[in-house]
Enzyme design. Structure first.
Site, PDB file in Angstrom:
ATOM      1  N   HIS A 117       0.899  -1.114  -0.046  1.00  0.00           N
ATOM      2  CA  HIS A 117      -0.140  -0.014  -0.001  1.00  0.00           C
ATOM      3  C   HIS A 117       0.909   1.382   0.006  1.00  0.00           C
ATOM      4  CE1 HIS A 117      -2.923   3.073   1.154  1.00  0.00           C
ATOM      5  NE2 HIS A 117      -3.921   2.206   0.720  1.00  0.00           N
ATOM      6  N   GLU A 195      -4.233   1.520  -7.332  1.00  0.00           N
ATOM      7  CA  GLU A 195      -4.599   2.735  -6.605  1.00  0.00           C
ATOM      8  C   GLU A 195      -3.460   3.958  -6.616  1.00  0.00           C
ATOM      9  OE1 GLU A 195      -6.451   2.204  -2.602  1.00  0.00           O
ATOM     10  OE2 GLU A 195      -4.196   2.436  -1.984  1.00  0.00           O
TER      11      GLU A 195
HETATM   12  P1  PGA Z   1      -9.982   5.897   0.171  1.00  0.00           P
HETATM   13  O1  PGA Z   1      -8.669   4.724   0.508  1.00  0.00           O
HETATM   14  O2  PGA Z   1     -11.155   4.819  -0.376  1.00  0.00           O
HETATM   15  O3  PGA Z   1     -10.140   6.580   1.575  1.00  0.00           O
HETATM   16  O4  PGA Z   1      -9.439   6.711  -0.778  1.00  0.00           O
HETATM   17  C1  PGA Z   1      -8.341   3.664  -0.088  1.00  0.00           C
HETATM   18  C2  PGA Z   1      -6.981   3.167   0.191  1.00  0.00           C
HETATM   19  O5  PGA Z   1      -6.132   3.942   0.658  1.00  0.00           O
HETATM   20  O6  PGA Z   1      -7.146   1.982   0.397  1.00  0.00           O
END
Ligand code: PGA
Length: 284
Positions: A117, A195
């Site tokens: 992440h 992401e």
């Molecule tokens: P968010 O976070 O949905 O609050 O943007 C997603 C994540 O970082 O896993």
């Protein structure tokens, strides 16, 4: 990247997704909520909502609480509400102060572990080599790694929804780095999250939001890299999800038009009602 071994077009991707395929809605609670009591209430509300919806078998709902809450929350875990962790260490056991191993997580009932992440990369100095060690450890313990990749700034898009070479390079480097030495048989257990760091909400109401075109472009590219690393068949089979400010209002567009096999949900997963609505979107 070099020669493309195959092409996936938007239409074929959408067509495939109609017949298949598991959908994953993975709640990343991050360092929330503040107390065990709140964590128990949140998991109980989500579990209650799921019992009412009775989601289809292909909808996989996973909650990933902080380590400390895993044990309590594990009582709520069922086939319909599965448990994951937000990280693990690569060693199995021993003199690693402060660490939690993949086998420990498996033992307590986790099936998934989020790795790579961007917040781990930023605040804990994790790089692709370290993430690779964690991916290997997770796979060896029978956990499914939920591998997050993505670029830091939106400049990597050219403004017309097309990615530039810079985006390609970042995604390819992160994937190749994290998957070094991972065989096809092992890779079949992966879940990848696209992401983009610029789209993560982080409690900031002014964050940017990705469009379904942004997401589709990146996911197609991820599948190309996976095809080059493994095979076309595997590249189509590995679930690729989207994460970044997803809500019950925008989730449908990421699933239908963005080619995502689900979402990693941060902020919205801390509100039981909203998260339940997101499960209903996956159902529809
Ligand atoms: P968010 O976070 O949905 O609050 O943007 C997603 C994540 O970082 O896993």
């Amino acid at each position: 990247m070099g020669t493309t071994l195959f092409k996936i077009h938007k239409n074929s991707l959408t067509a495939t997704s109609k017949f298949m395929k598991d959908i994953y809605l993975i709640a990343n609670w991050k360092m929330n909520p503040a107390t065990l009591k709140e964590a128990e209430q949140l998991s109980a509300s989500i579990s209650g909502g799921i019992k009412k919806i009775k989601p289809k078998k292909n909808i996989n709902v996973v909650i990933c609480p902080p380590y400390l809450y895993l044990k309590s929350v594990s009582h709520k875990s069922t086939q319909a509400l599965q448990l994951g962790a937000q990280d693990c260490f690569w060693g199995k056991q021993g003199a690693y102060t402060g660490a939690v191993s993949a086998p420990m997580l498996k033992d307590i009932g986790c099936r998934y572990v989020i790795l790579g992440h961007s917040e781990r990369r930023e605040y804990f100095g994790e790089d692709d080599a370290l993430i690779n060690k964690k991916v290997r450890a997770a796979l060896l313990s029978g956990l499914r790694p939920v591998l997050a990749i993505g670029e830091k700034t939106r400049n990597t898009f050219d403004g017309r929804g097309r990615h530039t070479n810079e985006l390609d390079t970042i995604i390819e480097e992160q994937l190749r780095g994290a998957l070094k030495g991972i065989s096809s048989a092992q890779a079949a257990n992966l879940i990848i999250i696209y992401e983009p760091v610029w789209a993560i909400s982080k409690g900031n109401p002014h964050h940017q939001t990705a469009t379904s075109d942004d997401v589709l472009t990146a996911i197609l590219f991820i599948r190309k890299v996976l095809a080059n690393l493994y095979s076309k068949t595997l590249a189509k089979r590995i679930p690729v999800l989207y994460g970044g400010s997803t809500t019950s209002r925008n989730l449908r567009s990421f699933l239908d038009d963005g080619g995502a096999d689900g979402a990693l949900v941060g902020g919205a997963s801390l509100k039981a009602d909203e998260f339940i609505k997101m499960i209903k979107v996956c159902e529809a």
